[in-house]
Design a protein around this motif. Structure first.
Motif, PDB file in Angstrom:
ATOM      1  N   PHE A 261       0.811  -1.220   0.000  1.00  0.00           N
ATOM      2  CA  PHE A 261       0.000   0.000   0.000  1.00  0.00           C
ATOM      3  C   PHE A 261       0.848   1.276   0.000  1.00  0.00           C
ATOM      4  O   PHE A 261       0.312   2.376  -0.112  1.00  0.00           O
ATOM      5  CB  PHE A 261      -0.915   0.042   1.234  1.00  0.00           C
ATOM      6  N   GLY A 262       2.159   1.124   0.154  1.00  0.00           N
ATOM      7  CA  GLY A 262       3.020   2.280   0.376  1.00  0.00           C
ATOM      8  C   GLY A 262       2.883   3.381  -0.647  1.00  0.00           C
ATOM      9  O   GLY A 262       2.610   4.537  -0.307  1.00  0.00           O
ATOM     10  N   ASN A 263       3.065   3.044  -1.937  1.00  0.00           N
ATOM     11  CA  ASN A 263       3.006   4.077  -2.964  1.00  0.00           C
ATOM     12  C   ASN A 263       1.602   4.651  -3.116  1.00  0.00           C
ATOM     13  O   ASN A 263       1.437   5.813  -3.471  1.00  0.00           O
ATOM     14  CB  ASN A 263       3.511   3.523  -4.302  1.00  0.00           C
ATOM     15  N   TRP A 264       0.572   3.820  -2.862  1.00  0.00           N
ATOM     16  CA  TRP A 264      -0.803   4.330  -2.924  1.00  0.00           C
ATOM     17  C   TRP A 264      -1.034   5.378  -1.839  1.00  0.00           C
ATOM     18  O   TRP A 264      -1.653   6.412  -2.079  1.00  0.00           O
ATOM     19  CB  TRP A 264      -1.804   3.189  -2.763  1.00  0.00           C
ATOM     20  N   ILE A 265      -0.546   5.062  -0.627  1.00  0.00           N
ATOM     21  CA  ILE A 265      -0.683   6.034   0.465  1.00  0.00           C
ATOM     22  C   ILE A 265       0.074   7.315   0.122  1.00  0.00           C
ATOM     23  O   ILE A 265      -0.427   8.427   0.329  1.00  0.00           O
ATOM     24  CB  ILE A 265      -0.166   5.432   1.788  1.00  0.00           C
ATOM     25  N   GLY A 266       1.282   7.145  -0.401  1.00  0.00           N
ATOM     26  CA  GLY A 266       2.066   8.318  -0.789  1.00  0.00           C
ATOM     27  C   GLY A 266       1.368   9.143  -1.854  1.00  0.00           C
ATOM     28  O   GLY A 266       1.318  10.378  -1.774  1.00  0.00           O
ATOM     29  N   GLN A 299       8.619  11.784  -9.466  1.00  0.00           N
ATOM     30  CA  GLN A 299       9.586  10.736  -9.171  1.00  0.00           C
ATOM     31  C   GLN A 299       8.932   9.407  -8.831  1.00  0.00           C
ATOM     32  O   GLN A 299       9.567   8.356  -8.860  1.00  0.00           O
ATOM     33  CB  GLN A 299      10.466  11.204  -7.999  1.00  0.00           C
ATOM     34  N   LYS A 300       7.637   9.447  -8.466  1.00  0.00           N
ATOM     35  CA  LYS A 300       6.854   8.242  -8.150  1.00  0.00           C
ATOM     36  C   LYS A 300       7.450   7.463  -6.982  1.00  0.00           C
ATOM     37  O   LYS A 300       7.605   6.244  -7.025  1.00  0.00           O
ATOM     38  CB  LYS A 300       6.738   7.334  -9.375  1.00  0.00           C
ATOM     39  N   THR A 301       7.813   8.191  -5.938  1.00  0.00           N
ATOM     40  CA  THR A 301       8.311   7.537  -4.727  1.00  0.00           C
ATOM     41  C   THR A 301       7.399   7.879  -3.555  1.00  0.00           C
ATOM     42  O   THR A 301       6.560   8.779  -3.636  1.00  0.00           O
ATOM     43  CB  THR A 301       9.739   8.003  -4.393  1.00  0.00           C
ATOM     44  N   SER A 302       7.585   7.148  -2.476  1.00  0.00           N
ATOM     45  CA  SER A 302       6.818   7.414  -1.260  1.00  0.00           C
ATOM     46  C   SER A 302       7.718   7.201  -0.059  1.00  0.00           C
ATOM     47  O   SER A 302       8.867   6.754  -0.185  1.00  0.00           O
ATOM     48  CB  SER A 302       5.611   6.468  -1.167  1.00  0.00           C
ATOM     49  N   ALA A 303       7.178   7.489   1.112  1.00  0.00           N
ATOM     50  CA  ALA A 303       7.935   7.290   2.347  1.00  0.00           C
ATOM     51  C   ALA A 303       8.168   5.813   2.636  1.00  0.00           C
ATOM     52  O   ALA A 303       8.948   5.469   3.523  1.00  0.00           O
ATOM     53  CB  ALA A 303       7.184   7.931   3.516  1.00  0.00           C
TER      54      ALA A 303
END
Length: 554
Positions: A261-266, A299-303
């Motif tokens: 879910f990481g990138n979705w949350i980001g 950049q399409k990154t997340s925490a």
């Protein structure tokens, strides 16, 4: 002449190299269980990297996330970002409280460490009264006496390495560097932005130091550019638009969500925050926040998948002072840098914020495999213990949270190691430790695999929970939900502090932990709603048998 140290009956005596945040908490945890320590520090003061930092240094994690669990400044309801001097004052208070100064040998270098095959003990060769360059943290230091003898100290039961990840500068040789007529320095030699007044300056690297330095220099330079050769860290400003510290949102609720879910949350967070910002009046702060969202989304990154750049300084320089952003590799020519995209930046000064390398010269010849393992922290058991020395050799401060703080991470590592030293935790067999390190390393590589240059990256919560589970100090969340719902709420939606690991098991101090949580604020409403929603969905999906959605310790 050889000096021999001894420990109390049934206890051990450890050599600790480094009196920064990691060395201090390790001294505290070992001595609290009755073990003895000898700490050697090259500087004349405690504090490590923060006792040699550039002017105007401000920490990138707030006072809440940076603090140890055993020492409070009493201001949890007023979190802030400490200056380097404020943090040094905090560390001094901690060292004073637990009587740590008596164990530290200042201005002392460890030249060599070796294990004696006959006795099984460790010997250190040291040199005292070393000279270091002057600094505002301690002033002028006397010159060395060239006749100062090398001392030999034997009898140590183990070696603890707390030299930190910011000791040995890593400054690459840039293409065309010999043609460049200007000056190139590594950021460790940077001191004041006023030194660049009226100059054309290129900052290479957009980590937290690079971001800070770019922002500072842009206020004085005639022209300032920043070069990002790969991906920048996931950018998080220190302060939210409401004036509160941003890492209130570094909480258990967010990082209990599964990685999938990481990138979705980001993405959801960036989109909704950007929409929220668009409703605000036109201000420099609005422009900065919009630019942060743009850069992170592009950049399409997340925490969850990228180390954090908890510092929006370079974005401020771009938006407010027309600093220029350059991407990719470059070749230096006489008066500047030519980039791969054909652009050119004229400059006469280059500040290389290109990080540091791990180096352990005191074991390079005597125990090269200690140096080898230290170069690659993920090869260590739990990123702490060298698997080949039966718990006698350990590293602290080399596991780096992508979001979170090294000092409390080191505190948990120190608690873990102290329990091993005390016989309260039994280490697995050598091959099992190697296997665990390999599996853990692959998991971290999967999550942070594009960050080859930032060694030892971990997820703050998952890593600390793993140590806590081994020690028997995981917070009893299900029990707290019913018995102390207000405390449960603070743990889940307040900043992720290590006080939660003082609620049960060895080293518990329930009353003090609850006092701190009662004062701590919680994260902002928008982010809390997003992370709670995803966590609820993850829990439901995992109950339905979809294991890849299983939350982390929830």
């Amino acid at each position: 002449m050889v000096t021999t140290v001894t420990a109390s009956d049934g206890k051990k005596h450890f050599i600790i190299i480094g009196a920064g945040a990691s060395g201090l908490t390790l001294m505290r945890q070992l001595t609290s269980l009755g073990h003895s320590v000898s700490c050697f520090e090259t500087l004349p003061v405690i504090g490590g990297v923060y006792a040699k930092s550039y002017e105007n240094t401000i920490l990138t994690t707030s006072s809440l996330l940076t603090a140890y669990s055993e020492f409070s400044d009493g201001k949890e309801d007023q979190p802030k970002f400490w200056t380097d001097q404020e943090y040094l004052d905090y560390l001094k208070g901690y060292a004073d409280k637990f009587g740590l100064f008596e164990h530290i040998n200042f201005r002392t270098s460890v030249l060599k460490v070796q294990k004696c095959p006959e006795t099984g003990k460790w010997t250190a060769w040291i040199k005292r009264n070393r000279h270091v360059p002057p600094h505002r943290a301690y002033g002028e230091v006397p010159e060395e006496n060239p006749e100062e003898p090398v001392e030999e100290i034997a009898g140590f039961d183990g070696l603890c390495i707390c030299t930190g990840t910011n000791t040995w500068a890593c400054r690459p040789k840039f293409d065309g560097e010999d043609s460049f007529k200007g000056r190139i320095i590594h950021s460790e030699l940077y001191n004041r932005p006023m030194d660049y007044e009226g100059k054309k300056v290129l900052v290479v690297g957009a980590g937290e130091s690079g971001s800070d330095i770019c922002n500072e220099i842009s206020r004085y330079a005639d022209k300032c550019g920043i070069c990002i050769r790969g991906k920048h860290g996931h950018i998080i400003p220190r302060i939210q638009k409401d004036g509160r510290v941003t890492d209130l949102n570094t909480n258990r609720c967010r990082y209990s969500n599964p990685y999938v879910f990481g990138n979705w949350i980001g993405w959801a967070t960036q989109i909704l925050k950007r929409m929220s910002v668009m409703l605000q009046p036109e201000t420099p702060e609005k422009k900065i926040l919009c630019k942060i969202g743009e850069l992170n989304l592009k950049q399409k990154t997340s925490a969850f998948s990228k180390f954090g750049c908890k510092n929006a300084g370079f974005v401020e320089a771009l938006v407010c002072r027309n600093a220029s952003l350059h991407r990719g590799n470059f070749t230096l020519v006489e008066n500047g840098a030519k980039f791969e995209d054909g652009s050119f930046f004229e400059c006469e000064e280059i500040v290389a914020c290109t990080g540091y390398r791990n180096s352990f010269p005191f074991v390079e010849e005597t125990h090269p495999n200690i140096d080898e393992y230290g170069q690659s922290p993920r090869s260590l058991y739990k990123q702490i213990i060298h698997p080949l020395y039966n718990g006698e050799v350990a590293f602290f401060g080399f596991a780096r949270p992508a979001f979170g703080s090294i000092p409390p991470t080191s505190e948990m590592q120190a608690r873990f190691f102290a329990m091993v030293a005390n016989g309260d935790l039994k280490l697995p067999e050598v091959e099992k430790m190697k296997e665990v390190a390999c599996v853990d390393g692959k998991n971290w590589e999967k999550r942070y695999g594009d960050d080859k240059r930032v060694k030892g990256l971990v997820d703050f919560q998952i890593y600390l929970d793993d140590l806590a589970k081994e020690m028997g100090v995981l917070p009893p969340l299900k029990e707290l939900f019913f018995s102390k719902p207000a405390l449960w709420f603070k743990i889940m939606l307040g900043p992720f502090t290590v006080h939660q690991y003082r609620l049960r098991g060895p080293g518990a101090d329930v009353e003090k932990a609850i006092q701190v949580y009662n004062k701590q604020p919680v994260g902002d409403v928008l982010e809390s709603v997003i992370t709670v929603s995803f966590l609820f969905v993850a829990k439901v999906l995992s109950i339905l048998g979809l294991s890849k959605f299983t939350p982390n310790n929830f």
